[in-house]
Structure formats: structure tokens, C-alpha cells
Design an enzyme around this catalytic site. Structure first.
Site, PDB file in Angstrom:
ATOM      1  N   CYS A   1       2.393  -4.909   7.120  1.00 15.00           N
ATOM      2  CA  CYS A   1       2.146  -4.673   5.697  1.00 15.00           C
ATOM      3  C   CYS A   1       3.335  -3.944   5.071  1.00 15.00           C
ATOM      4  O   CYS A   1       4.219  -3.454   5.765  1.00 15.00           O
ATOM      5  CB  CYS A   1       0.865  -3.865   5.508  1.00 15.00           C
ATOM      6  SG  CYS A   1      -0.627  -4.833   5.836  1.00 15.00           S
TER       7      CYS A   1
ATOM      8  N   HIS B   1       0.820  -1.214   0.000  1.00 16.13           N
ATOM      9  CA  HIS B   1       0.000   0.000   0.000  1.00 16.13           C
ATOM     10  C   HIS B   1       0.854   1.264   0.000  1.00 16.13           C
ATOM     11  O   HIS B   1       2.059   1.243   0.299  1.00 16.13           O
ATOM     12  CB  HIS B   1      -0.956   0.005   1.191  1.00 16.13           C
ATOM     13  CG  HIS B   1      -0.276   0.098   2.542  1.00 16.13           C
ATOM     14  ND1 HIS B   1       0.068   1.303   3.106  1.00 16.13           N
ATOM     15  CD2 HIS B   1       0.099  -0.862   3.420  1.00 16.13           C
ATOM     16  CE1 HIS B   1       0.623   1.082   4.293  1.00 16.13           C
ATOM     17  NE2 HIS B   1       0.660  -0.222   4.507  1.00 16.13           N
TER      18      HIS B   1
END
Length: 525
Positions: A445, A426
Site C-alpha cells: 500500500c 493511507h
């Protein structure tokens, strides 16, 4: 008178025929009575019970019994390494391989090698059962250690969940028996393995010549800048010459242009910030002994054994290497994107696994995980009742989520490859983190430095999207999911040493401390 003479001649001929016939029969009888000459017989098989007898004599090889039994059951306990002419070529190939295991970075000790050394020189036509079984066991020793790598159970202990290559080494032997040269085919491992192998030999050569001396600096040492002159500079020049970062060692104490370029090259190889100033931490990096560098190379050669050899054949794939904090996107065998990433902290490690990217989400919500809600959000809410509003957050069905926008923790786009670890790629509003040497800050992440470029490349052949539409979707402040027409493999790996396209070895910090554990496993093996 003529009739009598004819009769007499016929009588003589008849007697002669009888005589010859009798003589021939006698000779035939004599030949039959003579003992037959013994010819060397070739035993094509051996007693299956001898396998257990062998392991009773050589119990350290019991690890390979299951594979060996499977091999001989398949071949009806026929000799594999011998034929009527004697020992087959592949037997000598395997013998050569186990005598040169160090070239593959294998540190495990070979059991009973002295025994086989004593048996193998025998070149008799008749095969020897012990030698036959030794060769079979050493074949599996070789392929298990040098080709396959440590077993899956131990790999899971290292929290490595990338898929492993699967191959029947019983069946593989059939191919080697036909063509022994297949054992050295470059497709046996991924290309990176052979690059590391070449550098391993280079660093062992350096070690044999004495390695490099530790660079000692004064207690008040702070830094060296371009144009400075000192004895330390001369030592740095010598050190970088040994690893090929500079072409020659002039012995000069001036920190001039050539050495500055060498320092930049060294820093790049170590994943350090690209500037010409030399700090104590850079000296520390140069002082890492060659023996430690060799261990790192060996550890990463082992990791290469776990990677499927067909990974490079994929039309396209994305590879993230945690220690180097890098994302690389490949298409048709060529790198089309290389950018920095931020990975999970040591408390929230990014998992080593793979998945198939299936969706892109523009202007995403950030659905806060229960752990973060419990450990971070709720304590802050107790301090400040307006905490959610100030951070553009809201309650959603008993959970907390952050609304789309520039301040969203996921940035303007995220890339999903469904997995049980809840990990994805992301964007991020915290752009400054990408310039840090150490980039292990996330909750697990992976934050991407160039998310817009990544989205453009993924969708460049999709008629539904243009760069303008992508940019608009990223800034729309309204969540928009798009399912990819073709899924893209994503691999998250962990390599603390990699050789680049120019043949330069790059070493990276062992951010999660995984190297020592793997190194100890390789010694135990």
C-alpha cells in the site's frame, strides 16, 4: 424558261449535297478505321493473391500481415499510396518517418529497408505492387513502434496493468490520407513524451561531443563541504556544466555558492536529499555514463506510449510515481498537491495499475492480511502472548485487526479505490520515513505524507465536510466511512525519468529493477 433554269439550279445543289454527304461519311469511316491512341490507364486495384506472394519474398514482415490484409479488405484491394498523379504525399511522410525513427527513441531494426530505398525513388504514374505493400507494412511498423508501443502481452510480463490507449490504426490511416500533417499532431502522445523526446536529442548531442569523463576521487575520499577546494571540485563543476546544472564552467576549484546551487539542482533531479554536502554516492550518480541516461530516457518514452492521451483531460486525478516516491494531485489541469509517499518494498511491490477512488475512511481499522498474520503476527504471538494487546490489535471473525487510533498502522485516514490488489492510500504513524531518500518500505500500500491535506482537497467542494469536521473525524477513534459524491481516478505508474515543468530531466532509481527488462524488449523488437 425560268422554270427550266430553276430546275437546273436545284439539280446542281442536290448533287452538291449528295457529294458533300458522301465525302463526310467516307472521312468518318476513315476515322473509325484508324487505331485509337492509347492513354495511360490507372489500375485502381491489384490481385489479392499478391499479398501472400509478397510475404513469401519478405517473411520478416509477416508480423504485420494481419493488419495489412485488414487494410486492403476494407479498401477492396485498391492502391492506397498511389493515385492517378502518382505517389501520394502520405507515402513520402511515412518514408521520412521510418528514416528518422531514432528521433522517437526506436532501436528496432527496419527489415528490408535497403529494398524499399531502391524501389521508392521510382515516380512512374503506374503504381508498383511491391512498393505499395512495403509502404503499408512500414506504416504499421511505424505506428506500432512509435505510436502504440510494444504489445500488451509483453507489457503484462513487466507487471504493468494501467489501461492502454486503444486505437484502430487501419482507421487512423483514413485520416492521414486526408491530412498527412495529422501524424505530427501533439495530441498523438501525452505531453511528457515530447518533453522526453526533446531531452533525448539534448543528451545525444552531449554524447556526440564525447559525453562526460568519469570523476575520479582519491581512495580516502569522504566528502566535500561548502568552502572546500580541490581538483575534484573543478571536475564536478565541469560535469554539471555539461548537463546545464550550472551556467558556466569557470574551472575554479573552490566549492562556492554557484556550484552549491548547481549541486542542489542536480540532487533534486536525481531524487536525492537536498543538502550541499557531496558524498561518494553523489559522485557515483554523476559518473553514470550519458549512454545509460539515454537508455533510461528511451525506456520511459516507451512507457509514455502506453498512457491514454486523454488522461490530462480528466477534471481531476491522482498520479503516484513509484520510483520518485511522489504523489501528485491534479485538478483542471493544475497540480494542487505534491507530496512524498512510501511504496512497497522489493519483496512486496506496489502494483502498477489504476482505480477509481470511491471512499474515504476516517479512524480506520487495519484489517491485517492473511500473509502478514502468518509470516509476522503469529510468530510474534508465540514469543509474546500479549502481543495483540500491546499493539492495540484484536481477533475479528478469525482474522486480526488493529483498532483505530494514532498507533494504527494506517494512521488516521485511508483512501479506497477498490481493486483486486488490495492496495490503497493511507496515513501512517511512521512520519520519519518520508525524509528518507529510499522510501520502499511498505507491504504494497501507499503511505501518504500529507493525508490531511489530501482529504481536505478531495472534500473541499463537498458541503458535508469542513476542515474542522475532517480533523475531528480523523481523531475520533471510531471508524467512519464516507462515499465520495464523484469518484476520482488514481493512477499508479512507474517512470524512472520524467521532465518537470521547467524542462529539467529528473532521473530516479529503478527501485524494482524494471528498466533492463523493458530495454531488452525494445532492442528485440
Amino acid at each position: 424558261m425560268k422554270e427550266a433554269r430553276s430546275y437546273g439550279i436545284l439539280t446542281v445543289i442536290f448533287v452538291l449535297i449528295i457529294s458533300l454527304s458522301s465525302s463526310f461519311c467516307d472521312k468518318k469511316k476513315d476515322i473509325a478505321l484508324q487505331p485509337k491512341k492509347k492513354t495511360k490507364s490507372y489500375e485502381v486495384s491489384f490481385d489479392s493473391t499478391l499479398v501472400s506472394t509478397f510475404y513469401a519474398k519478405y517473411p520478416k514482415l509477416i508480423l504485420y500481415k494481419k493488419q495489412v490484409v485488414s487494410l486492403y479488405q476494407k479498401n477492396n484491394y485498391n492502391f492506397i499510396w498511389y493515385d492517378k498523379k502518382g505517389r501520394k504525399e502520405i507515402a513520402d511522410v511515412i518514408y521520412n518517418k521510418i528514416n528518422n525513427l531514432y528521433q522517437e527513441g526506436i532501436q528496432a531494426k527496419l527489415p528490408y529497408k535497403e529494398t524499399l530505398d531502391g524501389l521508392l525513388p521510382k515516380t512512374a504514374v503506374k503504381p508498383d505492387v511491391d512498393t505499395e505493400l512495403f509502404l503499408s507494412n512500414y506504416y504499421f511498423f511505424y505506428v506500432n513502434k512509435a505510436v502504440q508501443g510494444i504489445d500488451s502481452t509483453k507489457i503484462k510480463e513487466l507487471e504493468w496493468y494501467l489501461p492502454r490507449k486503444k486505437q484502430s490504426y487501419v482507421g487512423y490511416l483514413d485520416s492521414l490520407l486526408v491530412d498527412p500533417k495529422l501524424i505530427d499532431k501533439p495530441e498523438q502522445q501525452i505531453p511528457q513524451y515530447y518533453k522526453l523526446k526533446a531531452v533525448l536529442q539534448k543528451y545525444r548531442d552531449i554524447e556526440q561531443k564525447g559525453g562526460w569523463d568519469s570523476i575520479k576521487v582519491p581512495t580516502d575520499f569522504v566528502q566535500i563541504k561548502p568552502g572546500d577546494s580541490s581538483e575534484v571540485v573543478a571536475k564536478i563543476r565541469k560535469r554539471l556544466f555539461l548537463t546545464g546544472d550550472i551556467a558556466e564552467d569557470s574551472g575554479r576549484q573552490l566549492y562556492g555558492y554557484a556550484l552549491q546551487q548547481a549541486v542542489l539542482k542536480f540532487k533534486k533531479r536525481m531524487g536525492l536529499t537536498q543538502d550541499k554536502t557531496i558524498l561518494p554516492k553523489h559522485i557515483d550518480e554523476m559518473n553514470v555514463p550519458v549512454s545509460e541516461r539515454i537508455k533510461t530516457i528511451i525506456v520511459n518514452m516507451e512507457r509514455c506510449r502506453w498512457i491514454p492521451t486523454d488522461i490530462g483531460k480528466a477534471k481531476e486525478f491522482i498520479f503516484v510515481n513509484i520510483p520518485s516516491y511522489k504523489l501528485r494531485y491534479f485538478r483542471d489541469g493544475k497540480e494542487i498537491l505534491n507530496c512524498n509517499v512510501v511504496v512497497g518494498s522489493t519483496m512486496n511491490k506496489t502494483v502498477i495499475f489504476s482505480g477509481m477512488m470511491s471512499s474515504i475512511v476516517f479512524s480506520p481499522y487495519w484489517n491485517v492480511t492473511p500473509t502478514i498474520i502468518k509470516t509476522e503476527i503469529l510468530p510474534e504471538m508465540k514469543k509474546d502472548k500479549n502481543y495483540l494487546t500491546k499493539h492495540n490489535m484484536e481477533w475479528n471473525n478469525g482474522a486480526v485487526r488493529q483498532k483505530p487510533g494514532k498507533s494504527n498502522s494506517l494512521g488516521l485516514v485511508k483512501f479506497l479505490f477498490p481493486n483486486n490488489n488490495n492496495i490503497y492510500l493511507h496515513d501512517t504513524p511512521a512520519k520519519s520515513l518520508f525524509s528518507s531518500e529510499k522510501r520502499a518500505f511498505s507491504h504494497g500500500c501507499i503511505r501518504v505524507e500529507k493525508p490531511k491535506e489530501l482529504a481536505n482537497l478531495i472534500l473541499e467542494n463537498d458541503p458535508n465536510w469542513t476542515p474542522e469536521k475532517i480533523d475531528k473525524a480523523m481523531h475520533k477513534n471510531k471508524e467512519n466511512w464516507y462515499v465520495l459524491k464523484e469518484k476520482i481516478p488514481v493512477y499508479i505508474g512507474y517512470f524512472t525519468a520524467l521532465v518537470d515543468e521547467d524542462g529539467n530531466i529528473n532521473f530516479y532509481k529503478d527501485v524494482y529493477g524494471k528498466d533492463p527488462q523493458l530495454a531488452s524488449m525494445l532492442v528485440e523488437e
